[in-house]
Design a protein around this motif. Structure first.
Motif, mmCIF file in Angstrom:
data_model
loop_
_atom_site.group_PDB
_atom_site.id
_atom_site.type_symbol
_atom_site.label_atom_id
_atom_site.label_comp_id
_atom_site.label_asym_id
_atom_site.label_seq_id
_atom_site.Cartn_x
_atom_site.Cartn_y
_atom_site.Cartn_z
ATOM 1 N N LEU A 194 0.834 -1.202 0.000
ATOM 2 C CA LEU A 194 0.000 0.000 0.000
ATOM 3 C C LEU A 194 0.867 1.249 0.000
ATOM 4 O O LEU A 194 1.952 1.279 0.571
ATOM 5 N N GLU A 195 0.371 2.275 -0.641
ATOM 6 C CA GLU A 195 1.053 3.561 -0.593
ATOM 7 C C GLU A 195 0.702 4.232 0.728
ATOM 8 O O GLU A 195 -0.300 3.891 1.360
ATOM 9 N N PRO A 196 1.521 5.201 1.181
ATOM 10 C CA PRO A 196 1.290 5.804 2.501
ATOM 11 C C PRO A 196 -0.118 6.381 2.687
ATOM 12 O O PRO A 196 -0.714 6.201 3.743
ATOM 13 N N GLN B 279 -2.842 5.406 1.186
ATOM 14 C CA GLN B 279 -3.782 4.279 1.258
ATOM 15 C C GLN B 279 -3.717 3.627 2.641
ATOM 16 O O GLN B 279 -4.747 3.265 3.205
ATOM 17 N N LEU B 280 -2.513 3.484 3.163
ATOM 18 C CA LEU B 280 -2.345 2.885 4.492
ATOM 19 C C LEU B 280 -2.991 3.767 5.551
ATOM 20 O O LEU B 280 -3.675 3.273 6.446
ATOM 21 N N ASP B 281 -2.814 5.078 5.439
ATOM 22 C CA ASP B 281 -3.404 6.005 6.393
ATOM 23 C C ASP B 281 -4.924 5.944 6.333
ATOM 24 O O ASP B 281 -5.592 5.920 7.366
ATOM 25 N N ALA B 282 -5.468 5.907 5.139
ATOM 26 C CA ALA B 282 -6.929 5.833 4.995
ATOM 27 C C ALA B 282 -7.462 4.514 5.535
ATOM 28 O O ALA B 282 -8.542 4.474 6.137
ATOM 29 N N ASP B 283 -6.714 3.437 5.348
ATOM 30 C CA ASP B 283 -7.160 2.124 5.800
ATOM 31 C C ASP B 283 -7.087 1.990 7.313
ATOM 32 O O ASP B 283 -7.948 1.368 7.936
ATOM 33 N N THR B 284 -6.068 2.578 7.931
ATOM 34 C CA THR B 284 -5.907 2.433 9.376
ATOM 35 C C THR B 284 -6.680 3.461 10.176
ATOM 36 O O THR B 284 -6.793 3.336 11.391
ATOM 37 N N SER B 285 -7.214 4.494 9.541
ATOM 38 C CA SER B 285 -7.951 5.509 10.284
ATOM 39 C C SER B 285 -9.450 5.228 10.341
ATOM 40 O O SER B 285 -10.206 6.065 10.811
ATOM 41 N N VAL B 286 -9.881 4.079 9.889
ATOM 42 C CA VAL B 286 -11.297 3.709 9.951
ATOM 43 C C VAL B 286 -11.627 3.342 11.393
ATOM 44 O O VAL B 286 -10.971 2.482 11.988
ATOM 45 N N PRO B 287 -12.611 4.009 12.019
ATOM 46 C CA PRO B 287 -12.926 3.699 13.419
ATOM 47 C C PRO B 287 -13.529 2.303 13.570
ATOM 48 O O PRO B 287 -14.221 1.796 12.687
ATOM 49 N N VAL B 288 -13.237 1.705 14.694
ATOM 50 C CA VAL B 288 -13.759 0.376 15.011
ATOM 51 C C VAL B 288 -15.068 0.564 15.761
ATOM 52 O O VAL B 288 -15.148 1.373 16.689
ATOM 53 N N PRO B 289 -16.118 -0.148 15.383
ATOM 54 C CA PRO B 289 -17.391 0.025 16.091
ATOM 55 C C PRO B 289 -17.291 -0.464 17.538
ATOM 56 O O PRO B 289 -16.487 -1.333 17.866
ATOM 57 N N ARG B 290 -18.097 0.120 18.378
ATOM 58 C CA ARG B 290 -18.098 -0.234 19.793
ATOM 59 C C ARG B 290 -18.595 -1.667 19.965
ATOM 60 O O ARG B 290 -19.562 -2.089 19.333
ATOM 61 N N ALA B 291 -17.936 -2.400 20.838
ATOM 62 C CA ALA B 291 -18.308 -3.791 21.097
ATOM 63 C C ALA B 291 -19.601 -3.834 21.913
ATOM 64 O O ALA B 291 -19.814 -3.027 22.816
ATOM 65 N N VAL B 292 -20.438 -4.783 21.586
ATOM 66 C CA VAL B 292 -21.667 -4.981 22.334
ATOM 67 C C VAL B 292 -21.372 -6.006 23.419
ATOM 68 O O VAL B 292 -21.052 -7.160 23.132
ATOM 69 N N LEU B 293 -21.442 -5.564 24.679
ATOM 70 C CA LEU B 293 -21.110 -6.428 25.813
ATOM 71 C C LEU B 293 -22.360 -6.689 26.639
ATOM 72 O O LEU B 293 -23.230 -5.828 26.752
ATOM 73 N N ASN B 294 -22.386 -7.860 27.255
ATOM 74 C CA ASN B 294 -23.531 -8.153 28.108
ATOM 75 C C ASN B 294 -23.360 -7.472 29.464
ATOM 76 O O ASN B 294 -22.326 -6.891 29.780
ATOM 77 N N ARG B 295 -24.362 -7.529 30.276
ATOM 78 C CA ARG B 295 -24.380 -6.828 31.564
ATOM 79 C C ARG B 295 -23.286 -7.328 32.494
ATOM 80 O O ARG B 295 -22.673 -6.542 33.225
ATOM 81 N N ARG B 296 -22.994 -8.612 32.468
ATOM 82 C CA ARG B 296 -21.976 -9.184 33.357
ATOM 83 C C ARG B 296 -20.580 -8.631 33.021
ATOM 84 O O ARG B 296 -19.817 -8.263 33.915
#
Length: 78
Positions: free
Chosen positions: A30-32, A34-51
């Protein structure tokens, strides 16, 4: 009976190590920007149970209490 050669060296279900290696090989090409655009995508929040959520809050409270104890001990020894 003639043996047939497998033209696809990868197994149908790659192991996590194989997937990580393939991702690393892709990153090398990847070009720089492209790498920056690929790594700057936010990760969605994990859905956790109450415990799990309760356990994480308990861990936060524990860390705060231990931090207070350490700061108090340090200050009292001055």
């Amino acid at each position: 009976m003639a043996e047939t050669l497998d033209t696809n060296p990868r197994s149908p279900d790659p192991t996590p190590q194989e997937e990580a290696r393939a991702d690393q090989e892709l990153v090398m090409f990847l070009e720089p920007d492209q790498l920056d655009a690929d790594t700057s995508v936010p990760v969605p929040r994990a859905v956790l149970n109450r415990r799990v959520t309760s356990g994480l809050w308990a861990l936060r409270v524990f860390v705060i209490l231990v931090s207070i104890m350490v700061i108090y001990t340090f200050a009292s020894k001055l």
